[in-house]
Design a protein around this motif. Structure first.
Motif, PDB file in Angstrom:
ATOM      1  N   GLY A 140       0.970  -1.569  -0.220  1.00  0.00           N
ATOM      2  CA  GLY A 140      -0.429  -0.046  -0.038  1.00  0.00           C
ATOM      3  C   GLY A 140       0.753   1.029   0.075  1.00  0.00           C
ATOM      4  O   GLY A 140       0.360   1.946   0.233  1.00  0.00           O
ATOM      5  N   GLY A 141       2.256   0.998  -0.420  1.00  0.00           N
ATOM      6  CA  GLY A 141       3.124   2.061  -0.394  1.00  0.00           C
ATOM      7  C   GLY A 141       4.213   1.799  -1.441  1.00  0.00           C
ATOM      8  O   GLY A 141       4.447   1.871  -2.453  1.00  0.00           O
ATOM      9  N   LEU A 142       5.359   2.091  -1.266  1.00  0.00           N
ATOM     10  CA  LEU A 142       6.273   2.750  -2.259  1.00  0.00           C
ATOM     11  C   LEU A 142       7.433   1.304  -1.001  1.00  0.00           C
ATOM     12  O   LEU A 142       8.014   2.359  -0.457  1.00  0.00           O
ATOM     13  CB  LEU A 142       7.096   3.730  -2.701  1.00  0.00           C
ATOM     14  N   GLY A 143       7.898   0.400  -2.036  1.00  0.00           N
ATOM     15  CA  GLY A 143       9.023  -0.543  -1.017  1.00  0.00           C
ATOM     16  C   GLY A 143      10.603   0.375  -2.311  1.00  0.00           C
ATOM     17  O   GLY A 143      10.038   0.424  -2.812  1.00  0.00           O
ATOM     18  N   PHE A 144      11.369  -0.746  -0.927  1.00  0.00           N
ATOM     19  CA  PHE A 144      12.987  -0.006  -1.137  1.00  0.00           C
ATOM     20  C   PHE A 144      13.230  -1.462  -1.633  1.00  0.00           C
ATOM     21  O   PHE A 144      13.074  -1.936   0.044  1.00  0.00           O
ATOM     22  CB  PHE A 144      13.598   0.993  -0.742  1.00  0.00           C
ATOM     23  N   VAL A 145      13.533  -1.769  -2.795  1.00  0.00           N
ATOM     24  CA  VAL A 145      14.379  -2.973  -3.018  1.00  0.00           C
ATOM     25  C   VAL A 145      15.875  -3.096  -3.368  1.00  0.00           C
ATOM     26  O   VAL A 145      16.400  -2.302  -3.919  1.00  0.00           O
ATOM     27  CB  VAL A 145      13.870  -3.864  -4.203  1.00  0.00           C
TER      28      VAL A 145
END
Length: 120
Positions: free
Chosen positions: A28-33
């Protein structure tokens, strides 16, 4: 849920020195991989960090930290951080998350599946 752009910018700044960082819409947001592994996510619900099971107790002892619960299930090794988050606290949380994520072997680009569950 929505992306908290200010928080996302703080996460980007905290990861600026890392190579191989991708941004992906998730949780539900922005993931950082980082190197193929989710290290953090930002949304209007706060900051999600992957600290691994070894770092979970230390992380949960910090102010604003809560176990990550998804669909009624506690996600081991993940911590949700709520409350006021300034650039310094975001950097601190990302350092803790990177300590764990950088121990994981890098995944090849495109590796992984949305159906695959986290095992750490």
């Amino acid at each position: 849920m929505a992306i908290d752009e200010a928080l996302a910018a703080q996460v980007r700044a905290a990861l600026a020195d890392a190579s191989h960082v991708r941004e992906v819409k998730m949780f539900g947001g922005l993931g950082f991989v980082l190197n193929g592994h989710m290290v953090a996510a930002s949304s209007d619900r706060g900051l999600l960090v992957r600290v691994g099971e070894p770092g979970e107790a230390e992380a949960l002892a910090k102010p604003g930290a809560h176990p990550m619960v998804m669909n009624g299930r506690t996600m081991r090794g993940f911590v949700r951080v709520t409350g006021a988050l300034d650039a310094r606290s975001v950097e601190s949380w990302l350092r803790l998350a990177r300590v764990f994520v950088e121990t994981l072997p890098a995944k090849e680009s495109g590796a992984g599946s949305k159906r695959r569950r986290a095992t750490r």
